[in-house]
Motif scaffolding. Structure first.
Motif, PDB file in Angstrom:
ATOM      1  N   ILE A 149       2.509  10.939   0.916  1.00  0.00           N
ATOM      2  CA  ILE A 149       1.261  10.201   1.115  1.00  0.00           C
ATOM      3  C   ILE A 149       0.202  10.894   0.278  1.00  0.00           C
ATOM      4  CG2 ILE A 149      -0.512   9.501   2.775  1.00  0.00           C
ATOM      5  CD1 ILE A 149       1.741   9.752   4.948  1.00  0.00           C
ATOM      6  N   LEU A 175       3.091   6.338  -0.019  1.00  0.00           N
ATOM      7  CA  LEU A 175       1.867   5.625   0.335  1.00  0.00           C
ATOM      8  C   LEU A 175       0.741   6.216  -0.495  1.00  0.00           C
ATOM      9  CD1 LEU A 175       0.037   3.743   2.034  1.00  0.00           C
ATOM     10  CD2 LEU A 175      -0.026   5.563   3.783  1.00  0.00           C
ATOM     11  N   ASN A 190       3.733   1.822  -1.209  1.00  0.00           N
ATOM     12  CA  ASN A 190       2.628   1.080  -0.625  1.00  0.00           C
ATOM     13  C   ASN A 190       1.309   1.594  -1.186  1.00  0.00           C
ATOM     14  OD1 ASN A 190       4.684   0.002   0.883  1.00  0.00           O
ATOM     15  ND2 ASN A 190       4.071   0.957   2.795  1.00  0.00           N
ATOM     16  N   PHE A 247       2.932   3.802   8.285  1.00  0.00           N
ATOM     17  CA  PHE A 247       3.847   4.147   7.196  1.00  0.00           C
ATOM     18  C   PHE A 247       4.898   5.139   7.680  1.00  0.00           C
ATOM     19  CE2 PHE A 247       4.837   6.912   3.494  1.00  0.00           C
ATOM     20  CZ  PHE A 247       5.433   5.960   2.680  1.00  0.00           C
TER      21      PHE A 247
END
Length: 159
Positions: A21, A98, A126, A153
């Protein structure tokens, strides 16, 4: 942003990592003043006051945040080296990713999110773009939306 950049570096170099992330991660320095700093043959210390905290639009978030009091301009040169290394190896990333960024980020341009998404080879990638925050996403107006997206997520990966 540095944490997001280091996350990308870790994903590139440790393929056994489960996922990543990033928040406001740079893979291309687009601000003219940062580019100028990378070209200077010398460096100097810049002193910053609390009133100079950029990147947090929420006044309450700005009050809670502690920024570096001084920054050496050579750090931008070192950052550029890491940015270049990470960018050229983005295709190594295959883990779920992400990428979170803001349209109002004045430190790392939102175009970086698109570059990351376009260049990684992750099946799950994403992208979340928020509109009401600056650079420090964890202290700004969209933080709850972002925390919820991160939770979703991670939850989707451990089901």
């Amino acid at each position: 942003s540095m944490g997001g950049l280091l996350t990308l570096w870790a994903l590139e170099n440790y393929p056994d990592l489960m996922a990543g992330i990033t928040l406001s991660a740079p893979v291309k320095i687009l601000n003219w003043y940062q580019i100028v700093l990378t070209k200077l043959p010398f460096g100097w210390w810049i002193k910053r006051g609390e009133d100079e905290i950029r990147g947090i639009l929420d006044e309450d978030g700005r009050k809670e945040h502690r920024a570096y009091e001084r920054m050496h301009t050579d750090s931008v040169k070192e950052l550029q080296k890491l940015v270049n290394d990470v960018k050229k190896n983005l295709m190594r990333i295959t883990q779920p990713l992400l990428v979170v960024h803001s349209t109002k980020d004045e430190v790392v341009h939102v175009k970086n999110a698109d570059i990351i998404i376009r260049c990684v080879n992750s099946e799950i990638k994403n992208r979340m773009i928020v509109e009401n925050s600056g650079h420090v996403l964890t202290r700004d107006f969209d933080k709850e939306l972002i925390f919820n997206e991160i939770h979703e997520f991670i939850s989707s990966l451990i089901v």
